[in-house]
Design a protein around this motif. Sequence first.
Motif, PDB file in Angstrom:
ATOM      1  N   UNK A  55       0.825  -1.216   0.000  1.00  0.00           N
ATOM      2  CA  UNK A  55       0.000   0.000   0.000  1.00  0.00           C
ATOM      3  C   UNK A  55       0.855   1.260   0.000  1.00  0.00           C
ATOM      4  N   UNK A  56       1.907   1.250   0.809  1.00  0.00           N
ATOM      5  CA  UNK A  56       2.765   2.434   0.900  1.00  0.00           C
ATOM      6  C   UNK A  56       3.471   2.699  -0.429  1.00  0.00           C
ATOM      7  N   UNK A  57       4.026   1.644  -1.014  1.00  0.00           N
ATOM      8  CA  UNK A  57       4.730   1.827  -2.290  1.00  0.00           C
ATOM      9  C   UNK A  57       3.747   2.254  -3.379  1.00  0.00           C
ATOM     10  N   UNK A  58       2.606   1.562  -3.431  1.00  0.00           N
ATOM     11  CA  UNK A  58       1.655   1.835  -4.512  1.00  0.00           C
ATOM     12  C   UNK A  58       1.133   3.275  -4.452  1.00  0.00           C
ATOM     13  N   UNK A  59       0.677   3.711  -3.250  1.00  0.00           N
ATOM     14  CA  UNK A  59       0.110   5.064  -3.178  1.00  0.00           C
ATOM     15  C   UNK A  59       1.194   6.140  -3.303  1.00  0.00           C
ATOM     16  N   UNK A  60       2.408   5.834  -2.858  1.00  0.00           N
ATOM     17  CA  UNK A  60       3.480   6.823  -3.004  1.00  0.00           C
ATOM     18  C   UNK A  60       3.915   6.926  -4.466  1.00  0.00           C
ATOM     19  N   UNK A  61       3.896   5.790  -5.178  1.00  0.00           N
ATOM     20  CA  UNK A  61       4.184   5.844  -6.621  1.00  0.00           C
ATOM     21  C   UNK A  61       3.080   6.626  -7.343  1.00  0.00           C
ATOM     22  N   UNK A  62       1.845   6.388  -6.910  1.00  0.00           N
ATOM     23  CA  UNK A  62       0.735   7.149  -7.513  1.00  0.00           C
ATOM     24  C   UNK A  62       1.006   8.652  -7.390  1.00  0.00           C
ATOM     25  N   UNK A  63       1.448   9.082  -6.196  1.00  0.00           N
ATOM     26  CA  UNK A  63       1.726  10.510  -5.979  1.00  0.00           C
ATOM     27  C   UNK A  63       2.819  11.005  -6.928  1.00  0.00           C
ATOM     28  N   UNK A  64       3.886  10.193  -7.049  1.00  0.00           N
ATOM     29  CA  UNK A  64       5.014  10.590  -7.914  1.00  0.00           C
ATOM     30  C   UNK A  64       4.544  10.683  -9.366  1.00  0.00           C
ATOM     31  N   UNK A 102      13.183  12.458 -14.924  1.00  0.00           N
ATOM     32  CA  UNK A 102      12.951  13.783 -14.341  1.00  0.00           C
ATOM     33  C   UNK A 102      11.973  13.728 -13.169  1.00  0.00           C
ATOM     34  N   UNK A 103      11.581  12.529 -12.767  1.00  0.00           N
ATOM     35  CA  UNK A 103      10.612  12.430 -11.664  1.00  0.00           C
ATOM     36  C   UNK A 103      11.275  12.722 -10.331  1.00  0.00           C
ATOM     37  N   UNK A 104      10.441  13.187  -9.402  1.00  0.00           N
ATOM     38  CA  UNK A 104      10.957  13.532  -8.085  1.00  0.00           C
ATOM     39  C   UNK A 104      10.558  12.424  -7.098  1.00  0.00           C
ATOM     40  N   UNK A 105      11.495  11.530  -6.790  1.00  0.00           N
ATOM     41  CA  UNK A 105      11.223  10.468  -5.821  1.00  0.00           C
ATOM     42  C   UNK A 105      11.666  10.937  -4.439  1.00  0.00           C
TER      43      UNK A 105
END
Length: 216
Positions: free
Chosen positions: A84-93, A104-107
């Motif tokens: 859940x943490x990885x998926x929703x944080x990737x969604x944000x990125x 050029x993405x901001x991780x």
Amino acid sequence: MAEAIEPFVADFMGALIDIEDAGFDADSLISRIFSRGMGIAKRKRAEAEVAALRARIEASGVSDQADVGQKLAMMILGRDALTGTIAYSLRDVFEAGQGRPFAALDFPELPSSTGVPYIERMAHERVTIDGLALQPGDRVRIMLRAFGHSGDPRDRAQFFGTGAHTCLGRPIALEAWAAIGAFLSGLPTTVGPLRCTPRNDDIFAIPASLELEVRP
Ligand code: HEM
């Protein structure tokens, strides 16, 4: 992209507890044993899945029951929290990076969303915290998700709880997040449209699916 997270987490968790076949079906109920809303049929299925996983751990050569229990607990507590943490944080990125090349993405260093939206505690004695008077037996729900909206990215360290029960998986979860960011930043492609469907879950925050179109 959606399909990539679930097997990654299964492999990752399997490597962590040192068994090869740690994967679950996409509709596995194993980490939903905490759910209050689960009916009897699903509860039975969840328990059967836990028993099967226990058997697989034992078959991998672990006989000490404390070790078996520890590995089981890690799978149950860690799997959906991490997915859940990885998926929703990737969604944000990906949302913030629509149309941009992966390079050029901001991780962010810390994930921006959490798969563990809240934790609970129960007062054992009368206590007043910040003016809130609690009686023995009162339940307090701590909304960890709110740390994602505080404005200070460092506050997201609180996603892992604090005190005696701080998440034991925190170092590896952060390592996994950094490794995913490093891998995706190296892709030569561009972020296209994103679709995210939430799972109906009263414990974890986890998408049922996360799909990203990748463009040349
Ligand atoms: C980014 C992903 C993760 C998040 C956001 C997260 C969050 C949390 C939180 C908030 C707690 C505290 C619960 C409480 O105080 O009531 C916790 C506990 C725990 N977590 Fe995680 N977790 C994550 C990943 C993992 C992983 C990958 C593992 C296992 C490999 C794991 C294992 C545990 C264990 C064993 C505890 C219980 C610690 C204790 O009660 O002493 N977690 N986690």
